[in-house]
Write a protein that holds these residues in place. Structure first.
Motif, PDB file in Angstrom:
ATOM      1  N   GLN A 193       0.841  -1.192   0.000  1.00  0.00           N
ATOM      2  CA  GLN A 193       0.000   0.000   0.000  1.00  0.00           C
ATOM      3  C   GLN A 193       0.879   1.246   0.000  1.00  0.00           C
ATOM      4  O   GLN A 193       1.758   1.399   0.849  1.00  0.00           O
ATOM      5  CB  GLN A 193      -0.914   0.001   1.239  1.00  0.00           C
ATOM      6  N   SER A 194       0.601   2.135  -0.959  1.00  0.00           N
ATOM      7  CA  SER A 194       1.395   3.355  -1.062  1.00  0.00           C
ATOM      8  C   SER A 194       0.640   4.586  -0.574  1.00  0.00           C
ATOM      9  O   SER A 194       1.221   5.662  -0.436  1.00  0.00           O
ATOM     10  CB  SER A 194       1.817   3.587  -2.529  1.00  0.00           C
ATOM     11  N   SER A 195      -0.663   4.441  -0.303  1.00  0.00           N
ATOM     12  CA  SER A 195      -1.463   5.587   0.101  1.00  0.00           C
ATOM     13  C   SER A 195      -1.108   6.014   1.521  1.00  0.00           C
ATOM     14  O   SER A 195      -0.937   5.188   2.423  1.00  0.00           O
ATOM     15  CB  SER A 195      -2.951   5.245   0.027  1.00  0.00           C
ATOM     16  N   LEU A 196      -1.000   7.334   1.714  1.00  0.00           N
ATOM     17  CA  LEU A 196      -0.750   7.864   3.055  1.00  0.00           C
ATOM     18  C   LEU A 196      -1.951   7.647   3.972  1.00  0.00           C
ATOM     19  O   LEU A 196      -1.803   7.650   5.197  1.00  0.00           O
ATOM     20  CB  LEU A 196      -0.425   9.357   2.966  1.00  0.00           C
ATOM     21  N   LEU A 197      -3.114   7.442   3.370  1.00  0.00           N
ATOM     22  CA  LEU A 197      -4.327   7.276   4.165  1.00  0.00           C
ATOM     23  C   LEU A 197      -4.205   6.081   5.111  1.00  0.00           C
ATOM     24  O   LEU A 197      -4.559   6.159   6.290  1.00  0.00           O
ATOM     25  CB  LEU A 197      -5.536   7.086   3.243  1.00  0.00           C
ATOM     26  N   THR A 255     -11.586   0.618  -1.096  1.00  0.00           N
ATOM     27  CA  THR A 255     -10.410   1.117  -1.813  1.00  0.00           C
ATOM     28  C   THR A 255      -9.198   0.208  -1.674  1.00  0.00           C
ATOM     29  O   THR A 255      -8.385   0.102  -2.594  1.00  0.00           O
ATOM     30  CB  THR A 255     -10.046   2.533  -1.327  1.00  0.00           C
ATOM     31  N   CYS A 256      -9.063  -0.450  -0.530  1.00  0.00           N
ATOM     32  CA  CYS A 256      -7.900  -1.323  -0.339  1.00  0.00           C
ATOM     33  C   CYS A 256      -8.154  -2.246   0.840  1.00  0.00           C
ATOM     34  O   CYS A 256      -9.115  -2.075   1.600  1.00  0.00           O
ATOM     35  CB  CYS A 256      -6.625  -0.506  -0.105  1.00  0.00           C
TER      36      CYS A 256
END
Length: 348
Positions: free
Chosen positions: A78-82, A109-110
């Motif tokens: 996972q690359s999202s900062l969220l 979303t993931c």
């Protein structure tokens, strides 16, 4: 214009909204919502059994019912900062989301978001399924009810409640029992189905950000038990807990099949309830029926709808309950004949 009516839960101070004239709402299908809202809620599966946890590489055939091997995808980086935010901050984001479609889209979303957000989805489903008026005092109030005739509805309210239903709202408008600012809960009433969750609430136009609608549906089918539906379709039993009386839906079905009354098929448990809980000091009902339906016998009583096996469990308590199916259906037939066959109908 005629007297308007609203179905009210006296205990919860909730309403199903204004239904208009009784001669209309009794026959137009509005009362079907009572068939749902008075049912005792069925047990809800646990979160893990209804909104499945994501299990990377696990076999998910049982969730989809499809043939052939089908597995959840492996965990992806996972690359999202969220997803790096503290869980408390993610929950704060969810707390500001009022649209269920947005909640589901964010959750899908993931994998990490699914692990967090699926419980938010479950909470929404639980609040929908568990919403019930079973066992509460129910009345259908006419807006011609005269508050100065307080003795007319003493059987509905205790002296303390009569005082509590008088006051001023946030806009300094005076209210009393018949125009009390009840909370409108009509949007919560309906038959819940997980299929509705997918095909009703989650329209394709609401998830334009997702690249593939088919993939979305496939993902949701894998992760939600779409077979969970409530309420049951078995013939039920309508109970009046205040008077220890009951009506068998099986008797209603038999009457509809053999009565020959026009439009009898449109009469259900909800219509029976509505025909017996109306209350007003004014007899304007916009109906041919000449009975005192506006002062009916069950107004303010505690009602619920249970599965038919309740009758089998009565055993020694059978004498404490009275089957009023035949008596009530005779009155229902009179009401229906007066509405659709007025030349040959008689009032009770």
């Amino acid at each position: 214009m005629g007297q308007g009516w609203q179905v009210v839960n006296v205990d919860r101070r909730e309403t199903l909204g204004w239904w208009g004239k009784l001669g209309e709402c009794l026959f137009d299908g509005s009362a079907r919502s009572l068939n749902r809202i008075l049912r005792v809620p069925p047990p809800l599966p646990s979160c893990d059994n209804l909104i499945f946890p994501f299990k990377p590489s696990a076999l998910c055939n049982e969730a989809t019912g499809r043939r052939g091997a089908l597995y959840f995808p492996k965990t992806a980086p996972q690359s999202s900062l969220l997803v790096n935010l503290p869980v408390e901050m993610i929950w704060e984001i969810y707390s500001h989301m009022k649209d269920f479609s947005d909640i589901v889209c964010l959750t899908l979303t993931c994998q990490p978001m699914w692990n967090i957000g699926r419980r938010k989805i479950y909470d929404w489903v639980a609040s929908f399924v568990a919403f019930s008026w079973a066992g509460d005092r129910i009345v259908c109030l006419g807006d011609y009810l005269l508050e100065n005739q307080i003795s007319a509805h003493e059987h509905l309210l205790t002296p303390e409640e009569a005082v509590g239903f008088n006051g001023f709202d946030q806009h300094d408008r005076e209210y009393n029992f018949y125009n009390y600012p009840f909370c409108d809960v009509s949007h919560l009433v309906g038959t819940f189905s997980a299929w509705q969750l997918v095909h009703g609430f989650m329209l394709p136009r609401r998830i334009a950000s997702l690249t593939d609608w088919t993939s979305y549906l496939h993902s949701f089918h894998c992760l939600v038990d779409l077979h969970y539906v409530t309420p049951t379709t078995q013939p039920a039993v309508l109970r009046n807990l205040s008077r220890h009386q009951y009506i068998r839906e099986s008797a209603l079905i038999a009457w509809k099949q053999g009565s020959g009354v026009a439009h009898a098929k449109n009469a259900g448990i909800g219509e029976i309830v509505l025909s017996r809980i109306c209350f007003s000091t004014n007899g304007s009902v916009n109906m041919v029926w000449e009975g005192d339906i506006h002062r009916d016998v069950w107004a303010g009583d505690r009602l619920d709808i249970v599965a038919p096996d309740w009758l089998e469990r009565l055993e020694g308590d059978a004498d404490a309950w009275t089957d009023v199916s035949d008596e009530v259906l005779k009155e229902v037939e009179g009401i229906w004949r007066s509405e659709y066959e007025p030349d040959g109908a008689t009032a009770n």
